[in-house]
Write an enzyme that holds these catalytic residues in place. Sequence first.
Site, PDB file in Angstrom:
ATOM      1  N   GLU A  64       0.787  -1.235   0.000  1.00 34.03           N
ATOM      2  CA  GLU A  64       0.000   0.000   0.000  1.00 34.03           C
ATOM      3  C   GLU A  64       0.822   1.291   0.000  1.00 34.03           C
ATOM      4  O   GLU A  64       0.647   2.155   0.846  1.00 34.03           O
ATOM      5  CB  GLU A  64      -0.949   0.000   1.214  1.00 34.03           C
TER       6      GLU A  64
HETATM    7  C1  ACM Z   1      -2.279  -5.428   3.628  1.00 27.83           C
HETATM    8  O1  ACM Z   1      -3.393  -5.863   3.918  1.00 27.83           O
HETATM    9  N1  ACM Z   1      -2.153  -4.197   3.243  1.00 27.83           N
HETATM   10  C2  ACM Z   1      -1.099  -6.242   3.712  1.00 27.83           C
END
Ligand code: ACM
Length: 712
Positions: free
Chosen positions: A326
């Site tokens: 992310e």
């Molecule tokens: C995640 O759920 N961003 C690893």
Amino acid sequence: MRTLLVVLPVLLAGTAVHAQAPAASGPADLMPVPAEVVWQKGQVPLDAKMTVATRGPADPRVTAAWERALGRLRALGVGTAKAAPLAPPSSMKDERKATLVLRWQNAGLPVQALGEDESYTLTVTPRQAVLEAGTPLGILWGLETFLQLARVEGGAVHVPAVVIKDRPRFPWRGLMIDVARHWQPIEVIKRTLDGMSSVKMNVFHWHLTEDQGFRVESKRYPKLHERGSDGKYFTQEQVKDVVAYARDRGIRVMPEFDMPGHTTSWLVGHPELASAPGPFQIARTWGIFDDALDPTREEVYTLLDGFLGEMAALFPDAYMHIGGDEVNGRSWNQNPRIQEFMYQHRLRDDHDLQASFNKRLYEIVTRHGKRVVGWDEVLHPDLPRDIVVESWRGPEALAQAARLGYDGMLANGYYLDLNLSTASHYLSDPLPPGSDLPEEARRHILGGDACMWSEMVTPETIDSRLWPRAAAVAERLWSPATVRDVDDMHRRLETESQRLEAFGLNHRSGYVPMLQKLVGDAAVEPLGTLADLVEPVKHYARGQVREYRSDTPLDRLVDAARPESEAARRFRRQVDFYLKNGPDAAQATDLRSSLARWRDNHAALEPILDRSPRAAEARVHSRDLTAVSRRGLEALDHLASGHSAPAAWGEEARNDLAVAQKPSASELELAVIPAVRKLVLAAAQLDQLAPMGPPAWNALIETQLNPPRRRE
Ligand code: ACM
């Protein structure tokens, strides 16, 4: 049931119980189901004269495991006054007389390793139990099975005769805890490790750093934890304590330092690492933030080299998780210097830039003797094949990585923080049935990792979010692929859940004090009845209705409620049975008695709610429970009458259910609605259903409720 349990071993003597229909036909609720179980005649008693002999290279883990086992045997009532302490390996002459023989061949590795032999054979005859393994790890797991077999009957404790040959399906059976978003102190970690080892999970994945907290002490860069943690971090002494505690229980500890995104807390003390100008503050809300390390600055790699070197020495495990998930790239895109760097180095996009960062990180981590693990996003053609991919995107992404030659494990499907059903986690498989993955790629599927992200959990609620559902994941990762009977899993999970609670986990009992706080000094039972029938909203729905910060108290009804309502699940099974077998008076009586109790609960709860402002959120659900239960009872009346309910009734009943189903500010769902809806649908259509015969009813109603969707 008790008599049946005694008789069964005799009936089944010498019969191989295949993995497909395992403990259901045996006398013990084993979890995870062993690879091979053959029940035999008789049983070995465990009593005050019980003795233990050992033969194998000295290993403190075996000693510690036996001490724990003694505690559990005592708790069962085994009079262990005369029980020999662990006999030294030289006392071989006693072996034939010992009640339990522990025999292992090799000393364990100095640091528990992925793929180390974990298999064991447990042979119990009426004379003695012999547990044999290649390594101390096998002894640890075999002892867990032995203890699960022990049963109390007529005041005596015994273990049924059996031959168990057991080994894990996958070598990586992990559980991740995010200790950063909500701080989880060492007591939580230790009791979680106790639970893990009872179901043979063997990797504790410690998510130590996040935007909201830098939770490990760094002696080299103390500003990291001092400025990034609000004082809530693990000292290095505590880390060593946890690592040793885990090792004693057959569990590796893999730390995660998530970067280059999810790093706001790092930047509070070290703004010079950032891609944007500071200053920075510890994040107090949830989400994906813009903050990221600057991959173009040498001082970033200097600090990472120092810090990760320090961590590599602190954590003995061979694997180090670097996160990598992310990164939104915004702070990279807004920084002209970073853009110039990308241009100079022919990096086309953020993914390329992250890969160039990961390549440097890979060199550092590898130089410190560790293998790199990262979330899916680390995959990039430029990266070496010995990176391990943890897939939060799904079994297909995992299979894709395996085809490319990467080792990997599945996290997707095992996100326990989403409040999904035990069955959904249980049926998620790193290698799903029917997978066409070629043999050479299958070898790269290491296993799975149950994940507990901590936006919405506190030390008070984490046990009920982890357990008993994590035990179902443990079974998926240990037991043969063919072990997929959901009903049998639930039956055994009920026993396992009680065992786990006996180890000091509070997933069953912990909600009572929470409910009590909501109602003050009033009786807690009526609220308990309601709490047993509601579930927190699923996926990430929570937090979409109201704003949460890390200091928002998580002490409402939604926090006390368990992710899956056991009572609603059982009721749904009963309704299914009833609809499959046709209106049956005895079944109807059971259903009626539940529905009547639920219908009447509001009368008891309402006066309490009138005096308990903190429990006010319960009111709407309590009223709904009455309305829904009433509709369920009416549906049963119509079904018993043999004729369809009037059309107007069907419409009104469906409308009541739809109203009760509407999202509410409480962030709770009334979990009995789907089952009552089935009764209502059946009652409304009885004239059409009747000629089909009952077995078709349930199927037809299921189809009406979940029309087959076209594949997207
Ligand atoms: C995640 O759920 N961003 C690893």
